[in-house]
Structure formats: C-alpha cells, structure tokens
Design a protein around this motif. Structure first.
Motif, PDB file in Angstrom:
ATOM      1  N   LEU A  62    -136.329 -23.302  40.211  1.00 38.50           N
ATOM      2  CA  LEU A  62    -135.598 -22.593  38.979  1.00 38.50           C
ATOM      3  C   LEU A  62    -135.881 -21.055  39.217  1.00 38.50           C
ATOM      4  O   LEU A  62    -134.931 -20.127  39.146  1.00 38.50           O
ATOM      5  CB  LEU A  62    -136.201 -22.744  37.623  1.00 38.50           C
ATOM      6  CG  LEU A  62    -135.857 -22.008  36.646  1.00 38.50           C
ATOM      7  CD1 LEU A  62    -134.432 -22.266  36.061  1.00 38.50           C
ATOM      8  CD2 LEU A  62    -137.034 -22.408  35.313  1.00 38.50           C
ATOM      9  N   LEU A  63    -136.994 -20.749  39.643  1.00 41.09           N
ATOM     10  CA  LEU A  63    -137.123 -19.175  40.128  1.00 41.09           C
ATOM     11  C   LEU A  63    -136.242 -18.889  41.289  1.00 41.09           C
ATOM     12  O   LEU A  63    -136.013 -17.643  41.455  1.00 41.09           O
ATOM     13  CB  LEU A  63    -138.855 -19.043  40.336  1.00 41.09           C
ATOM     14  CG  LEU A  63    -139.712 -19.217  38.879  1.00 41.09           C
ATOM     15  CD1 LEU A  63    -141.108 -18.964  39.582  1.00 41.09           C
ATOM     16  CD2 LEU A  63    -139.263 -18.427  37.919  1.00 41.09           C
ATOM     17  N   ALA A  64    -136.278 -19.714  42.297  1.00 41.30           N
ATOM     18  CA  ALA A  64    -135.440 -19.348  43.377  1.00 41.30           C
ATOM     19  C   ALA A  64    -133.998 -19.123  42.997  1.00 41.30           C
ATOM     20  O   ALA A  64    -133.347 -18.213  43.585  1.00 41.30           O
ATOM     21  CB  ALA A  64    -135.502 -20.513  44.374  1.00 41.30           C
ATOM     22  N   ALA A  65    -133.583 -19.910  42.166  1.00 42.58           N
ATOM     23  CA  ALA A  65    -132.131 -19.594  41.705  1.00 42.58           C
ATOM     24  C   ALA A  65    -132.033 -18.319  40.680  1.00 42.58           C
ATOM     25  O   ALA A  65    -131.146 -17.540  40.855  1.00 42.58           O
ATOM     26  CB  ALA A  65    -131.818 -20.696  40.542  1.00 42.58           C
ATOM     27  N   ALA A  66    -132.906 -18.002  40.020  1.00 42.46           N
ATOM     28  CA  ALA A  66    -132.996 -16.563  39.426  1.00 42.46           C
ATOM     29  C   ALA A  66    -132.960 -15.509  40.089  1.00 42.46           C
ATOM     30  O   ALA A  66    -132.335 -14.693  40.080  1.00 42.46           O
ATOM     31  CB  ALA A  66    -134.248 -16.708  38.253  1.00 42.46           C
ATOM     32  N   ARG A  67    -133.773 -15.703  41.416  1.00 45.29           N
ATOM     33  CA  ARG A  67    -133.960 -14.554  42.295  1.00 45.29           C
ATOM     34  C   ARG A  67    -132.611 -14.395  42.903  1.00 45.29           C
ATOM     35  O   ARG A  67    -132.178 -13.218  43.483  1.00 45.29           O
ATOM     36  CB  ARG A  67    -135.230 -14.798  43.215  1.00 45.29           C
ATOM     37  CG  ARG A  67    -136.541 -14.399  42.643  1.00 45.29           C
ATOM     38  CD  ARG A  67    -137.650 -14.406  43.694  1.00 45.29           C
ATOM     39  NE  ARG A  67    -138.670 -13.916  43.018  1.00 45.29           N
ATOM     40  CZ  ARG A  67    -139.948 -14.902  42.508  1.00 45.29           C
ATOM     41  NH1 ARG A  67    -139.602 -16.221  42.847  1.00 45.29           N
ATOM     42  NH2 ARG A  67    -140.757 -14.541  42.043  1.00 45.29           N
ATOM     43  N   ALA A  68    -131.970 -15.513  43.365  1.00 42.42           N
ATOM     44  CA  ALA A  68    -130.727 -15.401  44.212  1.00 42.42           C
ATOM     45  C   ALA A  68    -129.550 -14.823  43.229  1.00 42.42           C
ATOM     46  O   ALA A  68    -128.844 -14.315  43.834  1.00 42.42           O
ATOM     47  CB  ALA A  68    -130.303 -17.054  44.446  1.00 42.42           C
TER      48      ALA A  68
END
Length: 279
Positions: free
Chosen positions: A228-234
């Motif tokens: 989830l956090l990786a998708a947010a940063r992307a």
C-alpha cells in the motif's frame, strides 16, 4: 533503580525493550525495562501484585489490553473511550493507572512525518480501513486532533458501525465496496488491518482516485514498506509507515516511569529498523 516491563503472551517478538533501553542509555538513567511472558489465566494476579512488585509500571500488549482495561484501578479518559489499556503506571498510593497511548502515538507520528498542518492540507477528512483495536485508537486520535470527517470501512459492516460512537457527529461507517467512490474525497487513508503484513495478502485497493494532496498511512511495520505504501509513493503521495506509531506510543510511558520525556530520533528509528531486517 526504577524498573518497567512489557507484558504479553507470547512476548519474544516485542521491540519495546530496544526502544526503552535505548532511552535509558542515552539519558544515563539507572533503570531497566524487560519482557514478561504472562499467560492470560495468570494476568489478573500479575496486575494485582504490581504495587508490591518493585515495578513503576509497564506496557501491555496482545492478548492482555482488554483485560488490563478491566483490571486497572483508575483509567484515563482516553483509555475509557478506547476500551483498552496499553500502559500501566503504579501510583504513589499503590493504585494502578491504565492509559492508552496508541492514539496520541499515531497522531504524533503523523505530525512528525507530515508536519503539524497536515489536517488543513489534507482537507480534514480521513478514511480508516479496519475496525479492530488499532482502528479504535486511530479513530479516537483523529477525532482528538480535530478532523471534521472520519469514515470507517470494514468487511463486516457491524464492526465498523460500532466504532462510530467513538467520535459522535464526526465518524460514519461506510461499505467496503464503496471505497473506490470514497477515495476522491479522502485526505488521509489509514490501513489498520493486517493486510500487507508479512505472511498476509496485500490490501487490494487502487489508489488512483485519491487526490494529489492525500496522505496514506499504514500501521503495519513488518514489512516497513507495505505494498500500500509503495503504491502511494509511486503516485507521489505522502506515505507514513507503521514504525513511528510504535516509537511515539512509547514516549508517555517512559516519562511516567522514569521521570523524563524522551524524543523519537532518527538514531532510535535506525536501531529498530536494523532489528526488523531479516538476519
């Protein structure tokens, strides 16, 4: 020498001793903080014996938080509201105070990560995923921080509805299936479920509809960067991991037991991050 503890069952996984013993060393305090494995059927006797134990108090973790709520002699208003206790303090009169520091710990981490003006920049609205104990603390913390709208989604609607009473007039239960339609109006998205945790499936949610000003927080800290956090940063969104909540919730207890309010520093965070890495 002042002594404190973290009690749970099991307890070997707890990072709390790393946090508190780091602070004891940094500040040159003669004290100790240790893990105590206490089974549920022995926990009531453990709490009753605290006044004569030599401990100033301690942290409470799974599965004892609700039992500690019932057994404490005195409760803070926040603990009463959340219905769970994660911090015990033995008072000078021998009475055991129960507090819940998860709510202010979560908010302190948001303030440190996003800046104190994050409620204004994100529009004062939050969408909380999950309805367990962590969600209760998060909802109370967000309400205390002054957010004007808190939506709560859970796959079991009745559990989400039960949390609305924690923030009357501000919180509202919403359907899990409605998440895609709710994201465009969300300023802060908070995952309090186990989805994304090591050994669990990821949270399947397209963050595309979130506005560019939104922030995404996950209370999971193993792994530190969840899908989830990786998708947010992307997407270029502000992302807040779960480790800071663990660090900040420890501050009030340490202050109560050892008489000094410590700071959550990059050095402390680095020590815990190193311990989280696989050997």
């Amino acid at each position: 020498m002042k002594r404190a503890f973290v009690v749970g069952h099991p307890i070997a996984h707890s990072r709390s001793p790393l946090i508190h013993n780091h602070w004891l060393g940094v500040h040159g305090i003669a004290g100790s903080y240790e893990r105590l494995d206490v089974a549920p059927d022995a926990f009531a006797d453990f709490v009753r014996a605290l006044p004569g134990s030599g401990y100033a108090g301690g942290n409470v973790t799974i599965p004892h938080k609700e039992a500690a709520f019932r057994l404490a002699d005195v409760l803070t208003p926040r603990a009463e509201r959340i219905g769970a206790v994660n911090t015990l303090v033995v008072g000078p009169d021998g009475r055991v105070l129960g507090d819940n520091t998860d709510a202010p710990g979560f908010i302190a981490h948001l303030d440190q990560s996003l800046g104190a003006d994050w409620p204004e920049r994100t529009g004062g609205s939050a969408l909380v995923l999950g309805a367990g104990g962590a969600a209760r603390a998060v909802v109370v913390g967000l309400a205390e921080r002054g957010l004007g709208r808190i939506l709560i989604a859970n796959r079991t609607p009745e559990r989400a509805a039960a949390l609305v009473a924690l923030a009357p007039g501000v919180a509202r239960a919403v359907a899990w299936d409605a998440l895609p339609d709710l994201l465009p109006g969300t300023g802060l998205l908070v995952n309090t479920t186990s989805l994304g945790m090591a050994g669990h499936p990821p949270l399947a949610l397209d963050l595309g509809p979130l506005p560019g000003r939104a922030a995404v927080a996950d209370i999971v800290y193993a792994p530190l960067e969840t899908p989830l956090l990786a998708a947010a940063r992307a997407r270029g969104l502000a992302a807040v991991d779960g480790l800071g909540m663990l660090l900040h919730q420890a501050v009030p207890g340490f202050a109560a037991w050892f008489g000094l309010r410590p700071a959550v520093t990059e050095d402390l965070r680095a020590r815990i991050v190193a311990d989280l890495r696989p050997a």
